[in-house]
Write a protein that holds these residues in place. Structure first.
Motif, PDB file in Angstrom:
ATOM      1  N   PHE A 223       0.787  -1.120   0.006  1.00  0.00           N
ATOM      2  CA  PHE A 223       0.091   0.078   0.029  1.00  0.00           C
ATOM      3  C   PHE A 223       0.891   1.114   0.092  1.00  0.00           C
ATOM      4  N   GLN A 224       2.148   1.362   0.628  1.00  0.00           N
ATOM      5  CA  GLN A 224       2.833   2.515   0.802  1.00  0.00           C
ATOM      6  C   GLN A 224       3.472   2.836  -0.673  1.00  0.00           C
ATOM      7  N   GLU A 225       4.067   1.924  -1.167  1.00  0.00           N
ATOM      8  CA  GLU A 225       4.251   1.997  -2.555  1.00  0.00           C
ATOM      9  C   GLU A 225       3.476   2.412  -3.510  1.00  0.00           C
ATOM     10  N   ALA A 226       2.172   1.708  -3.492  1.00  0.00           N
ATOM     11  CA  ALA A 226       1.098   2.209  -4.390  1.00  0.00           C
ATOM     12  C   ALA A 226       0.621   3.692  -4.138  1.00  0.00           C
ATOM     13  N   LEU A 227       0.660   4.120  -2.717  1.00  0.00           N
ATOM     14  CA  LEU A 227       0.223   5.485  -2.523  1.00  0.00           C
ATOM     15  C   LEU A 227       1.502   6.552  -3.104  1.00  0.00           C
ATOM     16  N   GLN A 228       2.507   5.869  -3.108  1.00  0.00           N
ATOM     17  CA  GLN A 228       3.815   6.842  -3.787  1.00  0.00           C
ATOM     18  C   GLN A 228       3.428   7.074  -5.176  1.00  0.00           C
ATOM     19  N   LYS A 229       3.159   6.100  -5.795  1.00  0.00           N
ATOM     20  CA  LYS A 229       3.173   6.027  -7.449  1.00  0.00           C
ATOM     21  C   LYS A 229       1.951   6.907  -7.628  1.00  0.00           C
ATOM     22  N   TYR A 230       0.798   6.696  -6.933  1.00  0.00           N
ATOM     23  CA  TYR A 230      -0.497   7.554  -7.314  1.00  0.00           C
ATOM     24  C   TYR A 230      -0.006   8.830  -7.052  1.00  0.00           C
ATOM     25  N   GLN A 231       0.507   9.082  -5.951  1.00  0.00           N
ATOM     26  CA  GLN A 231       0.830  10.890  -5.599  1.00  0.00           C
ATOM     27  C   GLN A 231       1.751  11.285  -6.719  1.00  0.00           C
ATOM     28  N   GLN A 232       2.639  10.460  -7.178  1.00  0.00           N
ATOM     29  CA  GLN A 232       3.545  10.815  -8.307  1.00  0.00           C
ATOM     30  C   GLN A 232       2.739  11.281  -9.508  1.00  0.00           C
ATOM     31  N   VAL A 233       1.721  10.576  -9.974  1.00  0.00           N
ATOM     32  CA  VAL A 233       0.559  10.661 -11.105  1.00  0.00           C
ATOM     33  C   VAL A 233       0.250  11.982 -10.711  1.00  0.00           C
ATOM     34  N   LEU A 234      -0.396  12.357  -9.477  1.00  0.00           N
ATOM     35  CA  LEU A 234      -1.243  13.707  -9.164  1.00  0.00           C
ATOM     36  C   LEU A 234      -0.074  14.765  -9.485  1.00  0.00           C
ATOM     37  N   SER A 235       1.113  14.539  -9.484  1.00  0.00           N
ATOM     38  CA  SER A 235       2.023  15.706  -9.875  1.00  0.00           C
ATOM     39  C   SER A 235       2.272  16.218 -11.207  1.00  0.00           C
ATOM     40  N   TYR A 236       1.632  15.434 -12.100  1.00  0.00           N
ATOM     41  CA  TYR A 236       1.540  15.846 -13.478  1.00  0.00           C
ATOM     42  C   TYR A 236       0.315  16.326 -13.959  1.00  0.00           C
ATOM     43  N   ASP A 237      -0.353  16.601 -12.820  1.00  0.00           N
ATOM     44  CA  ASP A 237      -1.667  17.616 -13.179  1.00  0.00           C
ATOM     45  C   ASP A 237      -1.568  18.843 -13.618  1.00  0.00           C
TER      46      ASP A 237
ATOM     47  N   TYR B 176      -5.710   8.515 -16.034  1.00  0.00           N
ATOM     48  CA  TYR B 176      -4.677   8.133 -15.013  1.00  0.00           C
ATOM     49  C   TYR B 176      -4.829   9.145 -13.746  1.00  0.00           C
ATOM     50  N   PHE B 177      -5.541  10.258 -13.723  1.00  0.00           N
ATOM     51  CA  PHE B 177      -5.713  10.927 -12.711  1.00  0.00           C
ATOM     52  C   PHE B 177      -6.808  10.395 -11.944  1.00  0.00           C
ATOM     53  N   LYS B 178      -7.769   9.976 -12.351  1.00  0.00           N
ATOM     54  CA  LYS B 178      -9.026   9.373 -11.926  1.00  0.00           C
ATOM     55  C   LYS B 178      -8.492   7.983 -11.272  1.00  0.00           C
ATOM     56  N   THR B 179      -7.682   7.219 -11.996  1.00  0.00           N
ATOM     57  CA  THR B 179      -7.176   6.040 -11.449  1.00  0.00           C
ATOM     58  C   THR B 179      -6.412   6.393  -9.968  1.00  0.00           C
ATOM     59  N   ALA B 180      -5.596   7.236 -10.047  1.00  0.00           N
ATOM     60  CA  ALA B 180      -4.880   7.580  -8.861  1.00  0.00           C
ATOM     61  C   ALA B 180      -5.638   8.070  -7.541  1.00  0.00           C
ATOM     62  N   ASP B 181      -6.702   9.014  -8.150  1.00  0.00           N
ATOM     63  CA  ASP B 181      -7.684   9.655  -6.978  1.00  0.00           C
ATOM     64  C   ASP B 181      -8.358   8.484  -6.256  1.00  0.00           C
ATOM     65  N   GLU B 182      -8.942   7.650  -7.118  1.00  0.00           N
ATOM     66  CA  GLU B 182      -9.536   6.366  -6.546  1.00  0.00           C
ATOM     67  C   GLU B 182      -8.776   5.415  -5.903  1.00  0.00           C
ATOM     68  N   GLY B 183      -7.574   5.190  -6.247  1.00  0.00           N
ATOM     69  CA  GLY B 183      -6.614   4.438  -5.737  1.00  0.00           C
ATOM     70  C   GLY B 183      -6.436   4.673  -4.213  1.00  0.00           C
ATOM     71  N   ILE B 184      -5.920   6.231  -4.100  1.00  0.00           N
ATOM     72  CA  ILE B 184      -5.644   6.636  -2.823  1.00  0.00           C
ATOM     73  C   ILE B 184      -6.796   6.861  -1.897  1.00  0.00           C
ATOM     74  N   LYS B 185      -7.982   6.885  -2.424  1.00  0.00           N
ATOM     75  CA  LYS B 185      -9.154   6.749  -1.655  1.00  0.00           C
ATOM     76  C   LYS B 185      -9.350   5.499  -1.095  1.00  0.00           C
ATOM     77  N   ARG B 186      -9.069   4.401  -1.978  1.00  0.00           N
ATOM     78  CA  ARG B 186      -9.278   3.212  -1.366  1.00  0.00           C
ATOM     79  C   ARG B 186      -8.310   2.582  -0.509  1.00  0.00           C
ATOM     80  N   ILE B 187      -7.012   3.049  -0.766  1.00  0.00           N
ATOM     81  CA  ILE B 187      -5.931   2.544   0.290  1.00  0.00           C
ATOM     82  C   ILE B 187      -6.053   3.305   1.517  1.00  0.00           C
ATOM     83  N   ARG B 188      -6.568   4.467   1.757  1.00  0.00           N
ATOM     84  CA  ARG B 188      -6.719   5.119   2.892  1.00  0.00           C
ATOM     85  C   ARG B 188      -7.828   4.551   3.660  1.00  0.00           C
ATOM     86  N   GLU B 189      -8.744   4.358   2.983  1.00  0.00           N
ATOM     87  CA  GLU B 189     -10.076   3.423   3.529  1.00  0.00           C
ATOM     88  C   GLU B 189      -9.660   1.890   4.006  1.00  0.00           C
ATOM     89  N   GLN B 190      -8.849   1.416   3.315  1.00  0.00           N
ATOM     90  CA  GLN B 190      -8.228   0.112   3.787  1.00  0.00           C
ATOM     91  C   GLN B 190      -7.429   0.305   5.137  1.00  0.00           C
TER      92      GLN B 190
END
Length: 493
Positions: free
Chosen positions: A453-467, A476-490
């Motif tokens: 999960f921590q690696e996944a969060l890092q990758k998703y947050q890197q995606v958002l840096s290109y916004d 890919y921004f929607k994928t990152a947003d929803e991924g971050i939300k799922r991981i935090r809930e987990q």
């Protein structure tokens, strides 16, 4: 003599050619590099001038030039290439080169030869030079030279214009052009239909194929369909395509298939017809929810897609892309039928409760489904292995596009985790930010399903840096947003 054609003399005289060395006292003012079109000179195409002659492959260049002159002894372009050939010879054959130049100049005094040379020059400008200015000049030349025909139309001229207009429609309408109004876009399509009518009236199978394949290609774009649906005069364009709807793409393809069945010897060395037929059947399948109908459409699409890959000089990118897409959709249909609870659960996890459209489920499974459990069904694995083969070929050309699909296939085939991670390109090896964002979004999802999960969060947050704000709609921004939300809930459970 047509004034528009006469004015082209300056274009030819100013057409630079300095790719070969000649004696300093030899006059090469009028010997220029020119090209001719593959449809009516076969292998004597622009490669003879731009590739074979440049690379010093004089024997093959001579074969091409000789064949072109056998088909059309009045080809100004072929005589120019012949002159270039003599000058490229070792030692240069100056007398023969002068004779070729003289023949070319004599032909340029004849209206029809000059007009043909001008049309081919315009085609060369649009399809080879490709700058914005060259394309604009080419379109103007076609309009001027073909608008005032006083005798029977020269079909090959209209054939070239239709090819140019098809390409122009793709570039200016499909890809969008902020400076082009809807009426200008519709004007391009009107001209395209006008050329279609001229070619159809010739009643020749090869040109009928050209018409229907080009129209099928254009109708793949929804914007083109919309432009034609609103603003076309049905009486002026009465070739059964003015009733534009989803089925008209299939109408064009049916025409192509019928002509090929009646004339099986028609040549398609590059497989372009097979590629178009495959693509149209795939597009139709993607809007069809009936299982049986969709499966039949995909089977036909795959048949022609594989025929395309077997043709000469095909694009491995296009063929592998389409074929892998077809195979993954076929797999998705079989898998959802065998595992309905699991597939709908995975779909809801990623998409929420956005209805229960079967088409959306198949789309999701074929493009965005990730599972750590391999699919061991023999029939479905056969589809996955074929898709993997095509995706490997595609990855050689484009290391990032369709990476998500590639990871899906690798996971479902049960490849080791470290082997799957090896398919992700390094961030620094990617040239554009959109490639980096797409790769990181896929990598983040891969880490997420591995419970990293921590690696996944890092990758998703890197995606958002290109916004940048303007590109926020990209997947890919929607994928990152929803991924971050799922991981935090987990992590908060």
């Amino acid at each position: 003599m047509n004034q528009d054609t006469t004015s082209l003399d300056e274009n030819f005289i100013n057409w630079e050619f300095s790719l070969f060395n000649t004696p300093p006292d030899f006059d090469v003012t009028h010997i220029r590099r020119m090209v001719f079109e593959e449809k009516y000179s076969e292998h004597g195409n622009y490669g003879a001038a731009t590739v074979l002659l440049q690379n010093g492959d004089l024997d093959e260049a001579w074969n091409c030039i000789s064949y072109a002159l056998e088909i059309d002894p009045n080809s100004v372009h072929a005589w120019c290439n012949k002159g270039v050939y003599y000058l490229k010879s070792s030692p240069p054959q100056e007398s023969e080169a002068r004779s070729a130049r003289d023949e070319m100049e004599e032909l340029l005094q004849q209206d029809e030869a000059r007009k043909t040379a001008a049309i081919e020059y315009a085609y060369w400008q649009y399809s080879i030079i490709r700058t914005a200015q060259a394309k604009e000049e080419a379109l103007e030349l076609f309009d001027k030279l073909l608008s005032n025909e006083s005798t029977e139309p020269v079909i090959k001229h209209h054939y070239l214009y239709m090819k140019v207009l098809t390409s122009h429609a793709k570039r200016s309408i499909w890809n969008g052009n902020a400076n082009m109004t809807r009426e200008l876009q519709r004007s391009v399509l009107r001209k395209l239909f006008q050329q279609a009518l001229v070619l159809l009236q010739a009643n020749l199978p090869n040109f009928q194929i050209t018409v229907w394949s080009n129209l099928a290609f254009v109708l793949l774009d929804r914007t083109c369909c919309e432009l034609i649906r609103h603003g076309f005069d049905e009486e002026s364009f009465s070739i059964d395509v003015h009733r534009i709807s989803e089925i008209d793409r299939m109408f064009c393809v049916d025409k192509i298939i019928n002509i090929l069945e009646q004339h099986p010897t028609l040549m398609d060395p590059k497989g372009q017809l097979s590629g178009t037929i495959s693509k149209v059947h795939l597009e139709k399948a993607q809007t069809t929810e009936n299982y049986t109908d969709r499966w039949e459409l995909l089977e036909t699409a795959l048949e022609y897609g594989e025929m395309y890959l077997e043709a000469e000089d095909t694009s491995p990118c296009f063929g592998s892309q389409v074929s892998s897409d077809i195979l993954m959709q076929m797999w998705a249909m079989k898998y959802s039928k065998a595992e309905p609870e699991r597939t709908w659960s995975a779909y809801r996890e990623m998409s929420g409760n956005q209805g229960k459209s079967q088409m959306n489920l198949w789309w999701f499974l074929s493009r965005s489904f990730y599972s750590m459990e391999a699919d061991n069904d023999p029939d479905r694995r056969a589809l996955l292995k074929k898709a993997e083969h095509h995706l490997v070929n595609y990855k050689k050309k484009n290391p990032c596009k369709f990476l998500s699909r590639f990871v899906t296939v690798k996971l479902l085939l049960g490849h080791p985790t470290e082997e799957i991670e090896a398919v992700f390109p390094k961030l620094d090896d990617l040239e554009r930010n959109e490639q980096r964002a797409a790769m990181l979004a896929t990598y983040g999802r891969f880490c997420e399903i591995n419970n990293r999960f921590q690696e996944a969060l890092q990758k998703y947050q890197q995606v958002l840096s290109y916004d940048t704000g303007e590109n926020r709609h990209l997947w890919y921004f929607k994928t990152a947003d929803e991924g971050i939300k799922r991981i935090r809930e987990q992590l908060n459970r």
